[in-house]
Every structure is written in C-alpha cells, then in structure tokens.
Design a protein around this motif. Sequence first.
Motif, PDB file in Angstrom:
ATOM      1  N   TRP A  53       0.788  -1.236   0.000  1.00 44.39           N
ATOM      2  CA  TRP A  53       0.000   0.000   0.000  1.00 44.39           C
ATOM      3  C   TRP A  53       0.814   1.277   0.000  1.00 44.39           C
ATOM      4  O   TRP A  53       0.435   2.250  -0.653  1.00 44.39           O
ATOM      5  CB  TRP A  53      -0.932   0.014   1.221  1.00 44.39           C
ATOM      6  N   GLY A 106      -7.742   0.166  -4.631  1.00 44.61           N
ATOM      7  CA  GLY A 106      -7.198   0.159  -3.278  1.00 44.61           C
ATOM      8  C   GLY A 106      -8.251   0.272  -2.207  1.00 44.61           C
ATOM      9  O   GLY A 106      -8.014  -0.091  -1.062  1.00 44.61           O
ATOM     10  N   ASN A 112      -8.293  -4.633   0.697  1.00 46.63           N
ATOM     11  CA  ASN A 112      -7.683  -4.060   1.884  1.00 46.63           C
ATOM     12  C   ASN A 112      -8.748  -3.909   2.965  1.00 46.63           C
ATOM     13  O   ASN A 112      -9.197  -2.808   3.239  1.00 46.63           O
ATOM     14  CB  ASN A 112      -7.071  -2.700   1.523  1.00 46.63           C
TER      15      ASN A 112
END
Length: 139
Positions: A53, A106, A112
């Motif tokens: 990330w 993301g 995530n």
Amino acid sequence: MSEVRKALEDHQKAFLLSCWLPSGTFRLAPKRDQINPYFTNLALVTLVRLKTWEPVQSHLDWYLQHLNQQGYINDYRLEGEVEVDTGSADSEDSYHSTCFNLAGRGSEPKQNPTDNWSYPFFQKPTKLLNSHRLTQNYT
C-alpha cells in the motif's frame, strides 16, 4: 501459489519498487528520466494486488499535489533529482481515469479490508472531475 508464480510476483514487485522516487511517484523504468502518471497508475495496480500500500498511497498523494491550474496533471522528466514539468500530457482525461481506477482498487474491501487508505484521495475528486467537465463543456 506455485513457486514460479511467487518468483514472478516478487520480481515484478522489485522492478516497480526500483522505480519509486523519493517524491512519491515512479519513473518509467529504473534508469529512465521520464515520469508518466498514466503508465504509473496502470502499473501500480499490481502493487494493490500484492497488498503493497505505501508506494501506491505516496503516488496518489504526489498525483494530487502535481495537478496544474486547469486541474490536470502533466508528464515530468528528471533532471538529476529534480522533477521538471513538461507542460504536456498525452490525454488529460485518461490520466485521471487511470488514477481513479487505481484508487478505487485500493479501496475495495476485498483488497484491503482493514484500512481504507484511499478515502482521503476521494475527498478531493471534484477538482479532477470538474476540470475535465468544464474544459470539455460537459454539463
């Protein structure tokens, strides 16, 4: 996961990270002096899939910090360690499209689940969208 696939992923990750600049964005290749946000946005999808990330977030931050007065982003070139704005981009709307795609990937819970790190990026999308809409006379 097979050993071959793991080795390929590790190699790809190492290559991408070797292009990561201290400013937060990426050059096109380890020894290239070009910074192209369009291709960076596409390439960094790999790091999202690999759950890496920090470099993705740093690029998204760099991207927002480098919008020009029209709300677009240009290509850059490196002169030594200095990033120089070329004053042009191949396609302003395509750059934003790939940026939204990267940030959106993301923020997908399956990618995530514990940290929605792209949320701050989405707090400022109006500047990107309005810059394109106003210059193209969209309503």
